[in-house]
Design a protein around this motif. Sequence first.
Motif, short mmCIF file in Angstrom:
data_model
loop_
_atom_site.label_atom_id
_atom_site.label_comp_id
_atom_site.label_asym_id
_atom_site.label_seq_id
_atom_site.Cartn_x
_atom_site.Cartn_y
_atom_site.Cartn_z
N ALA A 7 32.61 34.85 81.87
CA ALA A 7 32.56 35.25 83.03
C ALA A 7 30.66 34.92 83.19
CB ALA A 7 32.52 36.64 83.19
N ARG A 8 29.71 34.96 82.94
CA ARG A 8 28.64 34.79 82.99
C ARG A 8 28.90 33.42 83.59
NH1 ARG A 8 28.03 37.85 78.08
NH2 ARG A 8 27.37 39.90 79.02
N PHE A 66 30.25 32.75 86.96
CA PHE A 66 28.69 33.36 87.87
C PHE A 66 27.88 32.71 88.19
CE2 PHE A 66 25.62 36.35 89.13
CZ PHE A 66 26.20 37.15 90.08
N LEU A 126 32.11 42.69 85.87
CA LEU A 126 32.67 41.84 86.78
C LEU A 126 33.81 40.87 86.35
CD1 LEU A 126 30.33 40.11 89.19
CD2 LEU A 126 32.30 41.81 89.10
N GLY A 127 33.44 40.50 84.85
CA GLY A 127 33.93 39.59 83.64
C GLY A 127 35.11 41.05 83.24
N ARG A 128 34.84 42.57 82.85
CA ARG A 128 36.06 42.93 82.65
C ARG A 128 36.30 42.93 83.82
NH1 ARG A 128 33.96 48.68 80.78
NH2 ARG A 128 32.79 48.00 79.47
N ILE A 183 38.78 38.44 82.40
CA ILE A 183 38.00 37.77 81.73
C ILE A 183 36.77 38.46 80.65
CG2 ILE A 183 36.98 35.34 82.11
CD1 ILE A 183 37.15 35.63 85.28
N CYS A 196 27.55 40.80 85.08
CA CYS A 196 29.00 40.04 84.17
C CYS A 196 29.65 40.32 84.22
CB CYS A 196 28.04 38.18 84.31
SG CYS A 196 27.47 37.80 85.15
N PRO A 227 33.31 38.33 78.76
CA PRO A 227 31.71 38.54 79.24
C PRO A 227 31.24 36.89 79.57
CG PRO A 227 32.00 39.83 78.04
CD PRO A 227 33.19 39.42 77.51
#
Length: 81
Positions: A40-41, A44, A29-31, A35, A26, A37
């Motif tokens: 983003a978590r 997700f 993906l956020g980076r 977004i 996550c 972290p």
Amino acid sequence: METVYQSMRQQGLVRPAQGRVLGGVCAGLGRRFGIDPWPARLLFILILLLIPGSQILVYPILWIIMPAEPVTASKWATTTD
């Protein structure tokens, strides 16, 4: 599998060396999408709750497919007094 890692690295999808909670999926993906972290978590998790049963499959698959961020010597360098 190396070509998958190379294409993920080119697109900026890597698991960071720092800021991981479990595997860094996550955070990576956020980076990649700009977004922080924690949001983003949460995003997700919300997306996975909409698709029943996917929690068991998606995260481990991404953990395997996403390459880890290369660790440079400067990240591990320590100073001595």
